[in-house]
Design a protein around this motif. Sequence first.
Motif, short mmCIF file in Angstrom:
data_model
loop_
_atom_site.label_atom_id
_atom_site.label_comp_id
_atom_site.label_asym_id
_atom_site.label_seq_id
_atom_site.Cartn_x
_atom_site.Cartn_y
_atom_site.Cartn_z
N ILE A 228 -3.59 8.70 4.80
CA ILE A 228 -4.23 8.21 3.58
C ILE A 228 -3.50 6.94 3.13
O ILE A 228 -2.27 6.93 3.03
CB ILE A 228 -4.21 9.26 2.45
CG1 ILE A 228 -5.08 10.45 2.84
CG2 ILE A 228 -4.70 8.66 1.14
CD1 ILE A 228 -5.26 11.46 1.74
N GLN A 229 -4.27 5.90 2.89
CA GLN A 229 -3.73 4.65 2.34
C GLN A 229 -4.31 4.49 0.93
O GLN A 229 -5.52 4.55 0.75
CB GLN A 229 -4.11 3.46 3.20
CG GLN A 229 -3.60 3.52 4.62
CD GLN A 229 -4.09 2.35 5.46
OE1 GLN A 229 -4.89 1.53 5.03
NE2 GLN A 229 -3.61 2.27 6.70
N ILE A 230 -3.43 4.31 -0.03
CA ILE A 230 -3.86 4.14 -1.42
C ILE A 230 -3.40 2.77 -1.90
O ILE A 230 -2.21 2.44 -1.78
CB ILE A 230 -3.28 5.24 -2.34
CG1 ILE A 230 -3.36 6.62 -1.68
CG2 ILE A 230 -4.02 5.27 -3.67
CD1 ILE A 230 -2.69 7.73 -2.46
N ARG A 231 -4.32 1.99 -2.42
CA ARG A 231 -3.99 0.61 -2.82
C ARG A 231 -4.91 0.16 -3.95
O ARG A 231 -5.92 0.80 -4.23
CB ARG A 231 -4.11 -0.33 -1.62
CG ARG A 231 -5.48 -0.30 -0.97
CD ARG A 231 -5.58 -1.22 0.24
NE ARG A 231 -4.75 -0.84 1.34
CZ ARG A 231 -4.99 -1.16 2.61
NH1 ARG A 231 -6.08 -1.88 2.91
NH2 ARG A 231 -4.21 -0.78 3.58
N THR A 232 -4.57 -0.95 -4.56
CA THR A 232 -5.42 -1.53 -5.60
C THR A 232 -6.50 -2.39 -4.96
O THR A 232 -6.46 -2.67 -3.75
CB THR A 232 -4.62 -2.40 -6.58
OG1 THR A 232 -4.07 -3.52 -5.85
CG2 THR A 232 -3.49 -1.62 -7.23
N VAL A 233 -7.45 -2.82 -5.79
CA VAL A 233 -8.52 -3.70 -5.30
C VAL A 233 -7.92 -4.99 -4.74
O VAL A 233 -8.33 -5.47 -3.67
CB VAL A 233 -9.51 -4.02 -6.43
CG1 VAL A 233 -10.56 -5.02 -5.97
CG2 VAL A 233 -10.18 -2.74 -6.93
N ALA A 234 -6.93 -5.56 -5.46
CA ALA A 234 -6.31 -6.81 -5.00
C ALA A 234 -5.57 -6.60 -3.67
O ALA A 234 -5.66 -7.43 -2.77
CB ALA A 234 -5.34 -7.33 -6.07
N MET A 235 -4.84 -5.50 -3.55
CA MET A 235 -4.14 -5.19 -2.30
C MET A 235 -5.12 -5.02 -1.15
O MET A 235 -4.88 -5.49 -0.03
CB MET A 235 -3.32 -3.91 -2.44
CG MET A 235 -2.15 -3.98 -3.40
SD MET A 235 -1.40 -2.34 -3.58
CE MET A 235 -0.31 -2.62 -4.99
N ASP A 236 -6.24 -4.35 -1.43
CA ASP A 236 -7.23 -4.09 -0.39
C ASP A 236 -7.90 -5.38 0.07
O ASP A 236 -8.14 -5.57 1.27
CB ASP A 236 -8.29 -3.11 -0.93
CG ASP A 236 -9.22 -2.61 0.15
OD1 ASP A 236 -8.74 -2.10 1.18
OD2 ASP A 236 -10.45 -2.74 -0.02
N SER B 89 0.87 -1.17 0.00
CA SER B 89 0.00 0.00 0.00
C SER B 89 0.91 1.22 0.00
O SER B 89 2.09 1.13 0.35
CB SER B 89 -0.92 0.01 1.23
OG SER B 89 -1.84 1.07 1.16
N LEU B 90 0.37 2.37 -0.41
CA LEU B 90 1.10 3.62 -0.32
C LEU B 90 0.47 4.45 0.80
O LEU B 90 -0.74 4.71 0.77
CB LEU B 90 1.04 4.39 -1.64
CG LEU B 90 1.85 5.68 -1.71
CD1 LEU B 90 3.34 5.39 -1.71
CD2 LEU B 90 1.48 6.50 -2.94
N HIS B 91 1.28 4.83 1.79
CA HIS B 91 0.77 5.57 2.95
C HIS B 91 1.27 7.01 2.91
O HIS B 91 2.46 7.26 2.68
CB HIS B 91 1.24 4.93 4.26
CG HIS B 91 0.60 3.61 4.53
ND1 HIS B 91 0.60 3.02 5.79
CD2 HIS B 91 -0.07 2.75 3.73
CE1 HIS B 91 -0.04 1.86 5.74
NE2 HIS B 91 -0.45 1.68 4.49
N LEU B 92 0.36 7.94 3.14
CA LEU B 92 0.70 9.36 3.26
C LEU B 92 0.19 9.88 4.59
O LEU B 92 -0.94 9.57 4.98
CB LEU B 92 0.06 10.17 2.13
CG LEU B 92 0.44 9.85 0.68
CD1 LEU B 92 -0.45 10.63 -0.27
CD2 LEU B 92 1.91 10.16 0.42
N ILE B 93 1.01 10.65 5.28
CA ILE B 93 0.55 11.40 6.46
C ILE B 93 0.50 12.87 6.04
O ILE B 93 1.53 13.45 5.68
CB ILE B 93 1.49 11.22 7.67
CG1 ILE B 93 1.59 9.74 8.07
CG2 ILE B 93 1.00 12.06 8.85
CD1 ILE B 93 0.31 9.15 8.58
N LEU B 94 -0.70 13.44 6.09
CA LEU B 94 -0.90 14.82 5.64
C LEU B 94 -1.28 15.71 6.82
O LEU B 94 -2.00 15.28 7.73
CB LEU B 94 -2.01 14.88 4.59
CG LEU B 94 -1.91 13.92 3.41
CD1 LEU B 94 -3.14 14.06 2.52
CD2 LEU B 94 -0.64 14.17 2.61
N ALA B 95 -0.81 16.95 6.80
CA ALA B 95 -1.23 17.95 7.77
C ALA B 95 -2.25 18.85 7.10
O ALA B 95 -1.99 19.45 6.05
CB ALA B 95 -0.03 18.77 8.25
#
Length: 248
Positions: A154-162, A132-138
Amino acid sequence: MDESKQLHQLKKVRKELTRFMLSYKFGLDEINTKLNILQEEFEHIHDYNPIEHLKSRIKSPESILRKCQRKNVSITEASIKHAIKDIAGIRIVCSFITDIYKISEIIQGQQDIKVMEMKDYIKNPKSNGYKSLHLILAIPVFLSDRQEEVYIEIQIRTVAMDFWASLEHKIYYKYDGEVPAHLVEELTNSANIANQLDEKMEFLHTEVNGEKTDKQSDSDLDFLPLDNKRFPLPKQLLEELMEKKDRE
């Protein structure tokens, strides 16, 4: 301390806790609004929407306190805000791996967002296969009497990853973290299979889009696509397009 003072103290604590939790809700609302705008733009302006679906959540006060105990964090507002950056979170599910980085780039390009941290578990998966790709945003939150800054994960991932991550979470929850070795091995194998599926789907997506572009017919130049409808182009503009096409 008499009863009236105790009541006053309880009201003060409740007010502070309510304000604390609301600030994260408002920050989450800000990000959700941005993402909903992106979804509508992709849907109406572009011919492809990279966002399959979104899911957001805020940790309960009980969950926050448990995490404070695990991380040995003192129970103060300042300590919690500094140490726990996933109180509010959004999961973005995309169809393809390239979509993940496209969405990440768009989010990071927003002027009122500060990227505090990025962890790329796609290029560097965890040992169990998690990706997954993780972002910490302010995010700035404007209240009636102050401006606060809250962290949103924010976690960004594909359907398969999820799908894999959801199954892994359920298994670890059922076994309270003590998962039998054979199931850990099966989970890792499943992660490899999910990764192969993502790569295959990415290949097919690229092939189909490339073929569609190559096979665009001359008759497509006669119409202007707008909101899923086809409108005739003005004759003068059509002739200019045809002349440009002939020169190329």
